[in-house]
Design a protein around this motif. Structure first.
Motif, PDB file in Angstrom:
ATOM      1  N   LEU A   4       0.851  -1.187   0.000  1.00  0.00           N
ATOM      2  CA  LEU A   4       0.000   0.000   0.000  1.00  0.00           C
ATOM      3  C   LEU A   4       0.886   1.235   0.000  1.00  0.00           C
ATOM      4  CD1 LEU A   4      -2.927  -0.548   2.549  1.00  0.00           C
ATOM      5  CD2 LEU A   4      -3.066  -0.392   0.075  1.00  0.00           C
ATOM      6  N   LYS A   5       0.448   2.289  -0.661  1.00  0.00           N
ATOM      7  CA  LYS A   5       1.225   3.520  -0.700  1.00  0.00           C
ATOM      8  C   LYS A   5       1.101   4.273   0.623  1.00  0.00           C
ATOM      9  CE  LYS A   5       1.313   4.634  -5.636  1.00  0.00           C
ATOM     10  NZ  LYS A   5       1.019   5.695  -6.634  1.00  0.00           N
ATOM     11  N   PRO A   6       2.208   4.521   1.310  1.00  0.00           N
ATOM     12  CA  PRO A   6       2.137   5.358   2.512  1.00  0.00           C
ATOM     13  C   PRO A   6       1.717   6.786   2.150  1.00  0.00           C
ATOM     14  CG  PRO A   6       4.208   4.136   2.419  1.00  0.00           C
ATOM     15  CD  PRO A   6       3.560   3.990   1.084  1.00  0.00           C
ATOM     16  N   LYS A   7       1.052   7.452   3.092  1.00  0.00           N
ATOM     17  CA  LYS A   7       0.685   8.855   2.925  1.00  0.00           C
ATOM     18  C   LYS A   7       1.678   9.700   3.726  1.00  0.00           C
ATOM     19  CE  LYS A   7      -4.262   7.855   2.401  1.00  0.00           C
ATOM     20  NZ  LYS A   7      -5.625   8.082   2.971  1.00  0.00           N
ATOM     21  N   ILE A   8       2.456  10.498   3.009  1.00  0.00           N
ATOM     22  CA  ILE A   8       3.561  11.221   3.631  1.00  0.00           C
ATOM     23  C   ILE A   8       3.452  12.723   3.354  1.00  0.00           C
ATOM     24  CG2 ILE A   8       6.072  11.492   3.703  1.00  0.00           C
ATOM     25  CD1 ILE A   8       5.127   8.822   4.821  1.00  0.00           C
ATOM     26  N   VAL A   9       3.491  13.526   4.414  1.00  0.00           N
ATOM     27  CA  VAL A   9       3.560  14.984   4.275  1.00  0.00           C
ATOM     28  C   VAL A   9       5.002  15.345   3.948  1.00  0.00           C
ATOM     29  CG1 VAL A   9       3.337  17.197   5.477  1.00  0.00           C
ATOM     30  CG2 VAL A   9       1.668  15.367   5.893  1.00  0.00           C
ATOM     31  N   ILE A  10       5.191  16.190   2.933  1.00  0.00           N
ATOM     32  CA  ILE A  10       6.544  16.539   2.511  1.00  0.00           C
ATOM     33  C   ILE A  10       6.646  18.042   2.251  1.00  0.00           C
ATOM     34  CG2 ILE A  10       6.053  16.131   0.037  1.00  0.00           C
ATOM     35  CD1 ILE A  10       8.952  14.980  -0.150  1.00  0.00           C
ATOM     36  N   SER A  11       7.809  18.612   2.549  1.00  0.00           N
ATOM     37  CA  SER A  11       8.060  20.009   2.205  1.00  0.00           C
ATOM     38  C   SER A  11       8.009  20.147   0.688  1.00  0.00           C
ATOM     39  CB  SER A  11       9.429  20.446   2.727  1.00  0.00           C
ATOM     40  OG  SER A  11       9.470  20.409   4.137  1.00  0.00           O
ATOM     41  N   LYS A  12       7.190  21.069   0.206  1.00  0.00           N
ATOM     42  CA  LYS A  12       6.921  21.175  -1.232  1.00  0.00           C
ATOM     43  C   LYS A  12       8.166  21.506  -2.053  1.00  0.00           C
ATOM     44  CE  LYS A  12       2.913  22.904  -2.595  1.00  0.00           C
ATOM     45  NZ  LYS A  12       1.840  23.859  -2.998  1.00  0.00           N
ATOM     46  N   CYS A  13       9.153  22.173  -1.447  1.00  0.00           N
ATOM     47  CA  CYS A  13      10.368  22.525  -2.196  1.00  0.00           C
ATOM     48  C   CYS A  13      11.220  21.312  -2.527  1.00  0.00           C
ATOM     49  CB  CYS A  13      11.200  23.543  -1.420  1.00  0.00           C
ATOM     50  SG  CYS A  13      11.771  22.946   0.189  1.00  0.00           S
ATOM     51  N   LEU A  14      10.919  20.154  -1.910  1.00  0.00           N
ATOM     52  CA  LEU A  14      11.673  18.934  -2.170  1.00  0.00           C
ATOM     53  C   LEU A  14      11.057  18.184  -3.351  1.00  0.00           C
ATOM     54  CD1 LEU A  14      12.103  17.696   1.531  1.00  0.00           C
ATOM     55  CD2 LEU A  14      13.785  18.923   0.125  1.00  0.00           C
ATOM     56  N   GLU A  15      11.545  18.451  -4.543  1.00  0.00           N
ATOM     57  CA  GLU A  15      11.151  17.728  -5.754  1.00  0.00           C
ATOM     58  C   GLU A  15       9.750  18.064  -6.277  1.00  0.00           C
ATOM     59  OE1 GLU A  15      12.579  15.820  -7.959  1.00  0.00           O
ATOM     60  OE2 GLU A  15      14.544  15.584  -7.023  1.00  0.00           O
ATOM     61  N   PHE A  16       9.018  18.992  -5.634  1.00  0.00           N
ATOM     62  CA  PHE A  16       7.649  19.262  -6.072  1.00  0.00           C
ATOM     63  C   PHE A  16       7.443  20.653  -6.665  1.00  0.00           C
ATOM     64  CE2 PHE A  16       6.908  15.501  -3.555  1.00  0.00           C
ATOM     65  CZ  PHE A  16       5.889  14.865  -4.248  1.00  0.00           C
ATOM     66  N   ASP A  17       8.067  21.677  -6.096  1.00  0.00           N
ATOM     67  CA  ASP A  17       7.813  23.039  -6.585  1.00  0.00           C
ATOM     68  C   ASP A  17       8.999  23.938  -6.261  1.00  0.00           C
ATOM     69  OD1 ASP A  17       6.494  25.149  -7.720  1.00  0.00           O
ATOM     70  OD2 ASP A  17       5.117  25.497  -6.049  1.00  0.00           O
ATOM     71  N   ALA A  18       9.238  24.922  -7.117  1.00  0.00           N
ATOM     72  CA  ALA A  18      10.321  25.890  -6.897  1.00  0.00           C
ATOM     73  C   ALA A  18       9.832  26.962  -5.929  1.00  0.00           C
ATOM     74  CB  ALA A  18      10.759  26.498  -8.216  1.00  0.00           C
ATOM     75  N   CYS A  19       9.715  26.571  -4.663  1.00  0.00           N
ATOM     76  CA  CYS A  19       9.129  27.487  -3.673  1.00  0.00           C
ATOM     77  C   CYS A  19      10.060  27.739  -2.497  1.00  0.00           C
ATOM     78  CB  CYS A  19       7.785  26.941  -3.181  1.00  0.00           C
ATOM     79  SG  CYS A  19       7.891  25.329  -2.384  1.00  0.00           S
ATOM     80  N   ARG A  20      11.317  27.335  -2.610  1.00  0.00           N
ATOM     81  CA  ARG A  20      12.285  27.649  -1.570  1.00  0.00           C
ATOM     82  C   ARG A  20      12.416  29.169  -1.455  1.00  0.00           C
ATOM     83  NH1 ARG A  20      18.304  27.382  -1.392  1.00  0.00           N
ATOM     84  NH2 ARG A  20      18.950  26.563   0.647  1.00  0.00           N
ATOM     85  N   TYR A  21      12.936  29.656  -0.354  1.00  0.00           N
ATOM     86  CA  TYR A  21      13.001  31.108  -0.134  1.00  0.00           C
ATOM     87  C   TYR A  21      13.725  31.835  -1.267  1.00  0.00           C
ATOM     88  CZ  TYR A  21      17.926  30.864   1.204  1.00  0.00           C
ATOM     89  OH  TYR A  21      19.294  30.690   1.189  1.00  0.00           O
ATOM     90  N   ASP A  22      14.662  31.130  -1.944  1.00  0.00           N
ATOM     91  CA  ASP A  22      15.395  31.759  -3.041  1.00  0.00           C
ATOM     92  C   ASP A  22      14.811  31.407  -4.409  1.00  0.00           C
ATOM     93  OD1 ASP A  22      16.065  29.110  -3.117  1.00  0.00           O
ATOM     94  OD2 ASP A  22      18.228  29.386  -2.936  1.00  0.00           O
ATOM     95  N   GLY A  23      13.602  30.827  -4.414  1.00  0.00           N
ATOM     96  CA  GLY A  23      12.934  30.496  -5.664  1.00  0.00           C
ATOM     97  C   GLY A  23      13.428  29.227  -6.330  1.00  0.00           C
ATOM     98  N   GLN A  24      14.141  28.399  -5.584  1.00  0.00           N
ATOM     99  CA  GLN A  24      14.696  27.167  -6.143  1.00  0.00           C
ATOM    100  C   GLN A  24      13.861  25.952  -5.743  1.00  0.00           C
ATOM    101  OE1 GLN A  24      17.594  27.131  -8.173  1.00  0.00           O
ATOM    102  NE2 GLN A  24      17.192  29.336  -8.085  1.00  0.00           N
ATOM    103  N   ILE A  25      14.032  24.859  -6.494  1.00  0.00           N
ATOM    104  CA  ILE A  25      13.481  23.564  -6.125  1.00  0.00           C
ATOM    105  C   ILE A  25      14.659  22.700  -5.695  1.00  0.00           C
ATOM    106  CG2 ILE A  25      13.617  22.627  -8.484  1.00  0.00           C
ATOM    107  CD1 ILE A  25      11.014  21.078  -7.868  1.00  0.00           C
ATOM    108  N   ILE A  26      14.474  21.879  -4.685  1.00  0.00           N
ATOM    109  CA  ILE A  26      15.548  21.026  -4.173  1.00  0.00           C
ATOM    110  C   ILE A  26      15.409  19.634  -4.785  1.00  0.00           C
ATOM    111  CG2 ILE A  26      16.701  20.118  -2.116  1.00  0.00           C
ATOM    112  CD1 ILE A  26      16.582  23.198  -2.297  1.00  0.00           C
ATOM    113  N   ASN A  27      16.447  19.209  -5.506  1.00  0.00           N
ATOM    114  CA  ASN A  27      16.438  17.874  -6.099  1.00  0.00           C
ATOM    115  C   ASN A  27      16.984  16.854  -5.117  1.00  0.00           C
ATOM    116  OD1 ASN A  27      17.388  19.663  -8.936  1.00  0.00           O
ATOM    117  ND2 ASN A  27      15.457  18.562  -8.813  1.00  0.00           N
TER     118      ASN A  27
END
Length: 315
Positions: A4-27
């Motif tokens: 079954l797929k676990p349901k995990i809350v994740i910081s959106k800047c990690l691989e999902f959106d360029a929303c880090r404070y400096d406008g970057q996405i974290i790979n």
């Protein structure tokens, strides 16, 4: 084996959106691979409370009463907004299995957020939990929670994966019969983590007369969360692995036994992960058609595709 797929809350800047404070996405290679196997719930608390992208830096300033989430360039304090959002967001979650949050973030850092002694320009003097992470730890105290950089450590990573996939599997438990089957399937895994808790959980499942099923299941689940709140110890895992190897002792060649013992020593000295030995044991369960062991999650606690083949940090 299907997971079954676990349901995990994740910081959106990690691989999902360029929303880090400096406008970057974290790979992150581990999170990228996890996307296929996990239902992620991405969130950027800073954007959610109205901060822009990019945005001025915020920092945690220690205060006698409550810490401040302070923005030096504007002089604004976002503490109340962040606390309100965090509590509201976390209360709305339904059946989650864990968190992966951004290292160093003043909102999401679990262990690593810099903390400053005063508002004035000065160096940080300690590290702790960011505002969102602190609320998560308070409201979900025993749920698996990790920072993405800590997933570079293979022992931390495999414990986290084991925890979230075993917790996700608990969603299959809807009655006492399915609870029995769940406990049986994970018996050796629980034994490797905490024998006392394993026995307590077995007793909860067995002593169900005159109790509502939902109460039995909830009590068991709380013990399950507690069981995964700490990593399994290497000696306990080796005891379990040696016990399983005993099923095949008479059928293995001397060279196979020698290879197994060498792997055990590598694992004991933190030079190889638990999955390297468990994969060998699982191959023997298939070869000798041991149906009981084939079903044991200890040997296969999460999807094989998530076992990293590249060199990984062990310590």
């Amino acid at each position: 084996m299907e997971f079954l797929k676990p349901k995990i809350v994740i910081s959106k800047c990690l691989e999902f959106d360029a929303c880090r404070y400096d406008g970057q996405i974290i790979n992150n290679s581990y999170i990228k691979k996890l996307k296929k196997f996990i239902d992620f719930i991405p969130v950027c608390p800073e954007v959610e409370i109205g901060m822009g992208i990019p945005r001025d830096t915020i920092r945690i300033v220690k205060n006698k009463k409550e810490n401040l989430l302070y923005q030096p360039n504007t002089g604004k304090d976002f503490s109340k907004k962040m606390n309100r959002f965090s509590e509201s967001f976390l209360k709305k979650l339904n059946s989650i299995d864990g968190f992966i949050l951004k290292t160093d973030s003043p909102s999401c850092g679990v262990f690593s957020a810099k903390m400053y002694p005063k508002k004035d320009n000065c160096p940080a003097d300690q590290r702790g939990s960011g505002f969102f992470a602190k609320k998560a730890l308070s409201m979900y105290p025993n749920h698996p929670i990790e920072e993405e950089k800590r997933l570079n450590n293979v022992f931390i990573r495999e414990h986290f994966y084991t925890s979230i996939f075993t917790l996700a599997d608990f969603r299959n438990v809807t009655n006492i019969d399915s609870l029995y089957k769940y406990h049986s399937r994970h018996k050796y895994l629980f034994m490797s983590y905490n024998q006392n808790l394993m026995k307590k959980m077995g007793k909860i499942a067995a002593d169900n007369k005159n109790r509502k099923t939902i109460d039995v299941i909830n009590d068991y689940y709380n013990c399950l969360l507690h069981l995964f709140s700490k990593k399994s110890r290497i000696p306990s895992n080796i005891n379990t692995q040696t016990h399983i190897m005993g099923y095949f002792k008479k059928s293995l060649s001397s060279k196979e036994k020698e290879h197994f013992l060498k792997l055990i020593e590598l694992y004991r000295n933190k030079k190889t992960p638990i999955s390297s030995i468990n994969s060998l044991l699982q191959s023997w369960t298939i070869r000798f058609e041991n149906e009981y062991l084939i079903k044991q999650s200890f040997l296969n606690p999460f999807p094989k595709e998530l076992i990293s083949e590249k060199k990984s940090r062990f310590l």
